[in-house]
Design an enzyme around this catalytic site. Structure first.
Site, PDB file in Angstrom:
ATOM      1  N   THR A  41       4.637  -0.363  33.271  1.00  0.00           N
ATOM      2  CA  THR A  41       3.388  -1.346  33.114  1.00  0.00           C
ATOM      3  C   THR A  41       2.742  -1.225  31.639  1.00  0.00           C
ATOM      4  OG1 THR A  41       2.760  -0.695  35.254  1.00  0.00           O
ATOM      5  CG2 THR A  41       1.138  -1.872  34.143  1.00  0.00           C
ATOM      6  N   GLN A 265      14.237   0.708  43.567  1.00  0.00           N
ATOM      7  CA  GLN A 265      13.120   0.364  44.135  1.00  0.00           C
ATOM      8  C   GLN A 265      12.974  -0.854  44.601  1.00  0.00           C
ATOM      9  OE1 GLN A 265       9.477   1.997  42.346  1.00  0.00           O
ATOM     10  NE2 GLN A 265      10.739   2.664  40.269  1.00  0.00           N
TER      11      GLN A 265
END
Length: 794
Positions: A41, A265
């Site tokens: 992020t 993921q």
DNA sequence: GAAGTGATGTTTTTT
DNA sequence: ACATCACTTC
């Protein structure tokens, strides 16, 4: 950690080498493979900030995320570096950004700009209606199966036309003994369009069609979005990638696209996500000088946790090679709780939470319990409540899915778009106004016949006199609501709609415990609308911010896109259609988090409990038969354990209730995939635990009433209402129904003495409205005289 | 039309 | 176990 406020000049200094490269390689295609906790992020936000610092206009940047939460966080963090002009970046979920574009371009594809967004419930209801109308067998044509088939068609760019042309589909359907799926798909699509509605997939699919068929439109957006970023790229489906490609692939395009993801993921393949997109991306942009960066240092977790994660994921064959490492020290070994039953699992987890809070001074909000299925939350709720530990359950029934909330929203939706058939079906006879199924079927059939919406034929279909009157009243009421929706702000409009529809009155009449809860929920909804109207912080930068910023082409154009200043009901509805409970977390409260592993993606906690590690459950019995399914379950487990910063506890139970019956499962194979070196050797099974397996409620029943954070009403239902005899059956002598007339006093076996207020309908369809003095809440009842046993007493 | 009854499916995950 | 839905009964 030292993330928070970085002076603008040296934000690059706080990044490691790979991160810096990923941030500063602004031109051309970039693939960032980012392991868990690797500052993904951060890279994304700094990259955007860096672009803006370099002089790129914020509105030329589009950043697509998967959840609203991620988008919000990104925007907030960009703002910390570049200030309020961050608000002008087009950062949002695929669905919300695309909806925003579609509002503006709706006319090109024959949609109104205030189109309705159908949620999954609406979709299923439409499909159910179609199956009914086609007189198809409900077992063969399972609504859920059809819905997911239609959804996956859209995700793979297969239109209804294409579907019916392709032999592979028609043949497959014929073999599955449901040859009409193609027709259902076609009808469904037509009906949504007629109603001015789009489902979640349409927000993507319709945009794709728009970009495909309207060169002038696609050009406009290609010029506008010169820098594109995609978060969680491993979770995008074929359609999403196709749209993304449309924005950046054209002659002379600089192809400034940056996708960030982690193949390890990827946990959404069940809804069409495919890691193939990552591989395709490398291929598609190879010729344009793609740069690939790997973020391999994990800043989140201690070493035992990272090592365990690496061991687990190494059992998956197909993956992008990378080595995740941590320098946060060994940390604590991973604990395993072995419980006899699911209830004991709940207790032991709660015990451990208490212990960690005491010994390591953890706050509630440092702790999360993760599970494979939402149904598992119950036992944890029970014991946390028992221990007076505040908790919050995410997932399950969302606020906006509650019946009473949906009821009001149906009216609001109708006010904005009366052609919205799902809203119409819901609202038309609730509160009751004498428009029953027979009438509804007539209207529905007439609408289908004339290829218009039910709203169009509402008052032109021949029905009985009573229904006809009710329909006229209903239509003019909705028309009036429509005026309000147009002229007033969302709150004023919603408030008067809630009152005038008499929904509020109806709710107030119900004085049971749930009834009060329902009214609370509706009040909560109205409060929410109020704060939507009053809140000018959320996106306020659009209006007032960055006065010193030079005006550029595109800035004026920006005003074309509806934003925060639009406080209409339509704007509100657009907003909530794409919002989930997860998005409105109040971070100031201190509670333990309970959620599914899926919901936990992207989050981190000091202490994580992963519960229910049993064969058939995690891995799920639905997925464990195929190698691909099992790999995805393993990735899911990988996501679960990598949420933990310092403490990781895994738990399982030997027996567990499923479908009301105790089932026995062996411990999950995933447990064996973690080396003993990373596991806590002493995993004591305390005898004393076995002795106290009993449910907390049994030990101290009074305790339940005081639970502070009881989110889900575990209250007893008040039992069958008024099942008391009010008249003596021995002396009771009912009169023939023809004798019953308005004004008479009558006796009813269960309801007691009553007065006939009115009678409507003819012959065997006569319905009496009777006022019963002795009843508690709903004194007036409408009773079909054909069946009623009433004795005339005056 | 409304309320109560029995049968049936649901439970993998969500924008 | 639980909720929803078709079906019966009044």
């Amino acid at each position: 950690m030292s993330i928070s406020i970085q002076p603008v000049e040296n934000y690059l200094d706080s990044l490691n080498h790979a991160q810096q490269q990923a941030v500063t390689a602004t031109e051309g295609p970039v693939l960032v493979v980012a392991g868990p906790g690797s500052g993904k992020t951060r890279v994304l936000t700094y990259r955007i900030a860096h672009l803006i610092e370099k002089g790129v206009a914020p509105w030329n940047i589009m950043a697509l995320t998967f959840t609203n939460k991620a988008a919000k966080e990104m925007q907030a963090r960009i703002e910390k570096v570049v200030g309020p002009r961050a608000n002008r970046v087009w950062a949002g979920t695929f669905h919300s950004i695309f909806a925003r574009i579609l509002r503006v371009e709706a006319q090109h594809i024959g949609y109104p700009s205030n189109f309705t967004i159908y949620d999954t419930e609406d979709t299923k209801s439409v499909i159910g209606t179609i199956i009914n109308e086609m007189n198809l067998n409900k077992e063969q044509y399972n609504v859920n199966a059809i819905r997911s088939r239609i959804s996956s068609c859209k995700s793979n760019l297969i239109s209804p036309k294409l579907y019916q042309e392709r032999a592979e589909f028609t043949q497959e359907d014929r073999q599955a003994k449901r040859p009409f799926v193609g027709q259902i798909y076609e009808k469904y699509t037509a009906r949504c369009k007629r109603s001015g509605a789009m489902d979640f997939d349409d927000l993507l699919f319709r945009l794709y069609e728009l970009l495909q068929n309207h060169p002038e439109v696609v050009e406009k957006y290609q010029q506008r979005f010169t820098y594109l970023l995609v978060d969680e790229f491993q979770d995008t489906n074929h359609l999403q990638y196709a749209i993304v490609r449309k924005f950046v692939s054209y002659d002379g395009s600089p192809r400034n696209i940056c996708v960030v993801g982690d193949d390890a993921q990827s946990i959404y393949s069940f809804r069409g996500a495919t890691i193939q997109n990552i591989l395709d991306f490398e291929k598609d942009f190879k010729a344009h000088g793609i740069q690939t960066f790997k973020l391999e240092q994990n800043y989140r977790s201690t070493e035992h946790i990272v090592q365990a994660a690496n061991q687990v994921i190494s059992h998956n064959k197909r993956q992008i090679q990378k080595t995740i490492f941590s320098d946060k020290g060994e940390g604590q070994k991973i604990k395993v709780i072995k419980a006899m039953t699911d209830s004991e699992e709940g207790k032991r987890v709660a015990d451990m939470i208490l212990e960690q809070k005491n010994r390591h001074h953890l706050a509630n909000k440092d702790i999360a319990v993760l599970y494979r299925t939402n149904a598992q939350s119950r036992v944890f709720e029970e014991y946390l409540r028992h221990y007076n530990i505040p908790y919050r359950v995410f997932g399950g029934m969302s606020f906006y899915q509650r019946k009473e909330v949906k009821d009001l929203i149906a009216y609001l939706r109708l006010a904005v778009n009366p052609h919205d058939e799902e809203a119409l079906r819901r609202a038309i006879n609730y509160p009751r106004r004498g428009i029953g199924n027979t009438t509804l079927d007539k209207i529905s059939a007439a609408a289908a016949q004339a290829d218009v919406t039910m709203w169009d034929v509402l008052t032109t279909v021949p029905t009985g006199a009573r229904a006809s009157g009710a329909l006229h009243d209903f239509k003019s009421m909705i028309a009036q609501f429509g005026e309000k929706a147009k002229n007033d702000d969302a709150y004023e409009a919603a408030m008067s709609i809630a009152r005038q529809s008499t929904l509020i009155d109806l709710l107030k009449q119900d004085t049971t415990v749930e009834g009060i809860q329902h009214l609370d929920n509706v009040t909560g909804l109205l409060d929410g609308i109020k704060s939507f109207v009053e809140d000018d912080v959320l996106d306020g930068g659009r209006e007032t911010a960055d006065s010193g910023w030079p005006t550029r082409p595109g800035e004026v154009e920006d005003r074309e896109y509806p934003a925060s200043h639009d406080k209409s009901l339509a704007a509100y509805l657009q907003n909530i259609a794409l919002v989930t409970d997860l998005d409105q977390t109040d971070t100031t409260d201190d509670f333990v988090t309970l959620m599914s592993v899926h919901a936990a993606k992207g989050l981190e906690f000091k202490s994580i409990f992963v519960a229910g590690l049993e064969e058939q459950l995690f891995p799920s019995f639905m997925a464990m038969d195929t190698p691909e399914g099992l790999d995805e379950e393993r990735r899911l487990f990988y996501v679960a354990i990598t949420r933990a910063e310092q403490f990781l506890t895994l738990s399982y139970a030997n027996s567990r209730y499923r479908y009301g019956q105790a089932r026995f499962n062996s411990p999950s194979r995933f447990l064996d995939e973690i080396s003993a070196a990373n596991l806590d050797a002493e995993t004591p099974i305390r005898n004393q635990a076995v002795a106290t397996i009993g449910r907390p409620g049994r030990e101290s029943p009074q305790n339940e009433t005081r639970c502070s954070s009881g989110v889900r009403g575990n209250f007893k239902r008040p039992g069958p209402l008024q099942n008391v005899m009010r008249a003596d059956p021995k002396t009771f002598k009912p009169n023939p129904s023809e004798q019953i007339q308005t004004g008479m006093k009558v006796l009813h076996l269960r309801f007691g003495e009553g007065k006939v207020l009115a009678i409507d309908g003819a012959r065997d369809k006569r319905v009496a409205t009777i006022f019963f003095q002795e009843l508690e809440d709903e004194k007036q009842k409408r009773i079909m005289l054909k069946f009623a046993k009433l004795q005339i007493i005056g």
